[in-house]
Design an enzyme around this catalytic site. Structure first.
Site, PDB file in Angstrom:
ATOM      1  N   ARG A   3     -88.931  18.938 -67.427  1.00 15.84           N
ATOM      2  CA  ARG A   3     -87.782  19.775 -67.077  1.00 15.84           C
ATOM      3  C   ARG A   3     -86.479  19.221 -67.620  1.00 15.84           C
ATOM      4  NH1 ARG A   3     -87.142  21.042 -61.344  1.00 15.84           N
ATOM      5  NH2 ARG A   3     -89.378  21.350 -61.304  1.00 15.84           N
ATOM      6  N   THR A   4     -86.296  17.920 -67.528  1.00 15.12           N
ATOM      7  CA  THR A   4     -85.046  17.356 -68.036  1.00 15.12           C
ATOM      8  C   THR A   4     -84.984  17.463 -69.563  1.00 15.12           C
ATOM      9  OG1 THR A   4     -85.034  15.819 -66.181  1.00 15.12           O
ATOM     10  CG2 THR A   4     -83.589  15.305 -68.016  1.00 15.12           C
ATOM     11  N   LYS A  30     -95.726  -2.118 -74.668  1.00 13.43           N
ATOM     12  CA  LYS A  30     -96.495  -2.102 -75.918  1.00 13.43           C
ATOM     13  C   LYS A  30     -95.746  -1.310 -76.970  1.00 13.43           C
ATOM     14  CE  LYS A  30    -101.218  -2.821 -74.458  1.00 13.43           C
ATOM     15  NZ  LYS A  30    -102.302  -2.197 -73.762  1.00 13.43           N
ATOM     16  N   ARG A  62     -84.339   8.828 -71.636  1.00 14.63           N
ATOM     17  CA  ARG A  62     -84.955   8.736 -70.314  1.00 14.63           C
ATOM     18  C   ARG A  62     -85.866   7.520 -70.370  1.00 14.63           C
ATOM     19  NH1 ARG A  62     -87.199  11.400 -65.494  1.00 14.63           N
ATOM     20  NH2 ARG A  62     -85.489  12.840 -65.816  1.00 14.63           N
ATOM     21  N   HIS A  92     -78.901   8.883 -62.767  1.00 12.83           N
ATOM     22  CA  HIS A  92     -79.281  10.107 -63.472  1.00 12.83           C
ATOM     23  C   HIS A  92     -78.033  10.996 -63.467  1.00 12.83           C
ATOM     24  CE1 HIS A  92     -81.441  13.327 -65.124  1.00 12.83           C
ATOM     25  NE2 HIS A  92     -82.419  13.479 -64.260  1.00 12.83           N
TER      26      HIS A  92
END
Lengths: 434, 185, 312
Positions: C54-55, C82, C104, C134
């Site tokens: 959604r973001t 990794k 993000r 956020h």
């Protein structure tokens, strides 16, 4: 081979001359050797004369992480910091939990001309906290191990800790505890306080250190054994230590240079150079550990020199490695925080960084008095010098220096190991780079 | 410097002149567009929208019916966005569907034509007018694009170093005026 | 404003500018052509180390409505321990000419690291970092509140749930306080961070006591794994004490709104009937998210050239 050091300030006080012949101090005092013809004469006017420093807590990374540090490079860094002996922590790969590994480290140290290396043995096999290593075998080995530590991890099992404390009594060993209650510090990233809440970094609460120290001093008292507390970092820890010592419990403690100078405000920019374990604490904790060192509650300063390759620090805070370099800056940080503030004298520095760590680690050729007949391990330090720390100006393979860019007082001018220069005029000698 | 600049300020239009200019523009628009039903007046903030409201009011008075007006912010269509600090947006309100209508864009000062170029692009994203015309209070010359006004309140020949300042009662909380400041000694 | 990393360091002026700009941009969705030419020729990279469809979609829509070129760089597989390091990724993005990076990341502070490093020069937008902040979520929440409640000065906003682990709670607490609202955080004591008393908010352990005066109630997602870590005894007990249900909604003032940053745990922190009720502005929050993110990208990227670059 003879060396005459002229006009050095013994423990920063009265001026003395020191005459060294071979590996031994043959005479020390005002006006000594003025008429002798020494092979080398050093003018030490203005320099503070201290016994060669002893670091009870160094990570040399060899074997296993030779990309971060080796015995050779770590001991050179040590020499540049004024050290003549370092204790090498056991959390190598493989772990120093057998006579074989500690002897390997010991032998590498002997090959290095820069500084003596005294291995520390792991308390438990593979640092896994479940089964005792062969402590006796390491004690009886050529490395003659007396200090045992799972540093990096806490011996958190109370029964195991009790047994370890008891067992090493047979050879006058000591357990050096990394005090960190593991369940209280799962995923911990920084000191728990208002800033950890704000930054969204998992907190490492002071109580997780203090609870273990409290338990361990009581265990040490109960079994009548000897305990050493690594890198103590909180006011509460200092208070517990003070109480324990007042009860006559056989406990000693160390503080790192970085916990004497740096506080958790530095974490605000998320720069992993400041990520260390135990974490940088509050300003009040910094004051408390200084007080503890000044009043003798804390016995020694130990660097917890922890080299890491660049890629382990140039990354997200959460995945970055814990640890910072310390050997080359330790004495300067102590000068800044303890001498320049008037908290202690150079004589006390000599105790905290040479005599006491040698005594705790049960080595007899370091941390000796500066007197005729004693081994010529010494450092000459210029307290009037200042420098802006340059992370690339190092003998270490790593660059994770938290003081980079800031000005520190003092400079190691000469270091002598058994009558030979390892550092002369601020530079490593050829002998130290062999 | 500020003091000397204001010393040099000369007022070229006062409130009465501006009122007359608005009236004249209104009549010229009505003359050119016989059917006022199709007209939509759209002002470019910050002063074009106030002018559009005044012209619409005058026009409604003359025609005896409500002529709609709106505003169109062109900030997001400017060609110099990268070169200036980001700025806040002005309101856009398009009063009705503009497809097939005659839109009269209204602005206070016409110079390079770049604002009008941006306004034409912006208008295009709101619909397809039958025709677009341009009314300005002041045309001061120095065009950089092939754009001209259909209705001009006052032609003011100026030098590049001069600055034309329009003040309108609602927007500026001051008497209506047009002044020129700066320029050579 | 060069980057948007947190609401804590956002001034009231800047926050208001973003909200006012978003207000104008909201209308773009209603137009025949839902696109502005503003960021034509600019490249925006969505660098997502965590799944958040959604973001990501919201940022992507915002960038595209401003005519920017959008590159989606899902680094989820390569994660943190990794694969390519953040440094190497940043160097790659710089070489590709990214004007802005929307990041993000599961690690708190990763956007700071990117912004303060010399690895890349573009603007950095924090799209959620670990348990830190956020900021665009808080901005869209504030935007939604403003549309329903008017200016936020003096409004009572109640935020309920896992404050300790919530970046949404942090960003909202700071932003709403900056905008003049009275923020009350409600949570079980275990889910408040140490040092909460230094935040510019009131705190309470009692949801019922906070409802009557509330103008807006925001429910935070509570993850089931918190239960396993003994932050609370059971899901049932949590929702009984801290969940929003019809009885609790009945205590709210008539004008008060119910919000949730999503994704919701229906039945845990919010009941389905409340989530779907006309009090709930949860769907509208999504719409407003695009406008707010357009405003952020516009304000960060237009005029982002340095004065020296313009002169030359």
């Amino acid at each position: 081979m003879s060396i005459l050091i002229r006009n050095a300030k013994l423990f920063g006080e009265s001026e003395v001359n020191v005459l060294i012949e071979g590996d031994t101090i043959t005479d020390i005092g005002a006006g000594v050797g003025e008429n002798a013809s020494a092979d080398t004469t050093i003018d030490a006017t203005g320099l503070v004369l201290l016994p060669g420093l002893v670091d009870l807590h160094t990570h040399l990374r060899e074997p296993g992480r030779e990309d971060a540090e080796t015995v050779a490079t770590g001991t050179r860094a040590a020499a540049r910091g004024g050290f003549t002996c370092v204790f090498a922590m056991a959390n190598t790969e493989p772990v120093a939990d057998t006579a074989g590994v500690v002897e390997q480290v010991f032998r590498l140290g002997q090959e290095s001309g820069a500084c003596d290396v005294q291995p520390i043995g792991a308390v438990t096999v593979g640092l896994n906290g479940t089964q005792l290593s062969e402590l006796g075998a390491m004690a009886d080995s050529a490395a003659n191990v007396r200090v045992f530590s799972d540093d990096g991890k806490c011996v958190h099992d109370a029964v195991l800790m009790r047994r370890a404390l008891e067992y090493v009594k047979a050879f006058d060993g000591v357990i050096a505890q990394h005090a960190q209650e593991p369940r209280l510090t799962e995923g911990a990233q920084m000191n728990e306080g208002p800033l950890s809440g704000e930054l969204g970094l998992t907190g490492w609460p002071a109580v997780a250190e203090e609870a273990i120290i409290a338990r361990d001093v009581l265990l040490a008292e109960h079994v009548g054994s000897r305990l050493h507390v690594c890198h103590l970092s909180t006011r509460g820890s200092v208070e517990i230590l003070r109480w324990a010592k007042s009860r006559g419990i056989n406990v000693t403690a160390e503080v790192t240079p970085h916990h004497l100078l740096l506080d958790d405000d530095l974490v605000r920019g998320y720069n992993p150079i400041y990520k260390v374990n135990p974490p940088l604490r509050s300003k009040d904790d910094v004051l408390a550990v200084r007080e503890g060192l000044a009043d003798g509650t804390i016995d020694i300063v130990a660097t917890d020199h922890a080299p890491h390759p660049m890629e382990d620090k140039e990354c997200e805070w959460q995945v970055a490695a814990f640890g910072m370099l310390g050997l080359e800056t330790a004495l300067s940080v102590v000068q800044k925080t303890m001498i320049d503030t008037g908290a202690i004298t150079w004589a006390r520095v000599a105790e905290a960084m040479s005599a006491n760590p040698a005594r705790i680690g049960r080595i007899d050729h370091h941390g000796r008095p500066l007197a005729a007949g004693e081994p010529a391990n010494l450092v000459l330090f210029d307290p009037a010098a200042t420098r802006v720390v340059d992370a690339t100006d190092t003998a270490s393979l790593s660059r994770n220096n938290p003081y980079a860019g800031i000005e520190l007082p003092g400079r190691v001018v000469h270091t002598l190991l058994r009558g030979s220069f390892t550092v002369r005029d601020g530079e490593l000698t050829e002998g130290a780079q062999a | 410097m500020v003091a000397s600049a204001s010393n040099m300020a000369r007022q070229v239009l006062d409130a009465t002149d501006i009122k007359r200019a608005v009236t004249r523009i209104t009549h010229e628009i009505l003359e050119k567009n016989r059917n006022s039903d199709d007209l939509v007046l759209i002002g470019i903030p910050t002063r074009g929208d106030e002018l559009a409201a005044r012209i619409a009011a005058k026009m409604s008075e003359v025609e005896g019916k409500t002529i709609s007006f709106g505003s169109l912010d062109i900030t997001m269509y400017r060609d110099d966005l990268r070169m200036r600090p980001a700025r806040g947006l002005e309101p856009t309100s398009i009063p009705e569907d503009i497809d097939g209508k005659v839109v009269v864009l209204v602005d206070d000062v016409l110079m390079s034509g770049r604002t009008i170029r941006a306004a034409l692009d912006a208008l295009n994203d709101h619909g397809r007018p039958r025709a677009v015309q341009l009314a300005v209070l002041v045309d001061r010359g120095h065009r950089e694009l092939p754009i001209r006004a259909d209705f001009v309140g006052k032609n003011l020949p100026t030098s590049m170093s001069e600055r034309v300042q329009v003040r309108l009662s609602l927007t500026d909380d001051a008497d209506d005026s047009v002044t020129i400041t700066g320029g050579e000694e | 404003m060069k980057h948007l990393l947190s609401t804590r360091d956002l001034s009231r002026e800047d926050a208001t500018l973003i909200l006012d700009t978003a207000q104008e941009l909201l209308a773009v969705a209603e137009r025949p052509v839902k696109k502005l030419p503003t960021l034509r020729g600019r490249t925006i990279v969505n660098l997502f180390y965590e799944d958040s469809t959604r973001t990501r979609i919201s940022f992507e829509a915002a960038a595209k409505r401003l005519s920017a070129d959008v590159i989606n760089f899902s680094a989820k597989g390569s994660s943190v321990s990794k694969g390519e390091s953040l440094k190497d990724t940043a160097l790659t993005l710089q070489a590709m000419g990214a004007d802005a990076v929307v990041i993000r990341h599961s690690a708190s502070g990763a956007p700071h690291l990117l912004a303060e490093s010399q690895w890349m020069r573009g603007a950095v937008v924090n799209a959620g970092d670990g348990t830190h902040e956020h900021p665009t979520q808080a901005l869209l929440d504030a935007f939604t509140m403003r549309r329903h409640l008017g200016e936020l000065d003096g409004k009572n906003i109640v935020i309920v749930g896992d404050v300790l682990h919530s970046r949404v709670a942090r960003s909202n607490a700071y932003l709403l306080s900056t905008l003049g609202a009275n923020v009350t955080l409600v949570s079980p004591p275990t889910l408040f961070p140490v040092g909460i008393e230094t935040w510019p908010v009131a705190t309470s352990y009692n949801l019922d006591a906070s409802l009557e005066s509330a103008d807006a109630v925001m429910m935070l997602r509570v993850q089931n794994e918190r239960m396993n870590a003994s932050f609370f005894p059971s899901a049932r007990e949590y929702s009984r004490r801290y969940g929003l249900n019809a009885q609790r909604v009945a205590k709210l003032a008539e004008h008060a709104i119910v919000m949730h940053p999503g994704p919701m745990n229906r039945g845990m922190e919010i009941t389905a009937d409340v989530a779907d009720s006309d009090r709930s502005v949860i769907v509208e929050q999504v719409t407003n998210g695009v406008a707010v993110r357009m405003a952020v990208l516009y304000l960060l990227l237009s005029g982002s050239q340095t004065p020296e670059a313009i002169e030359s």
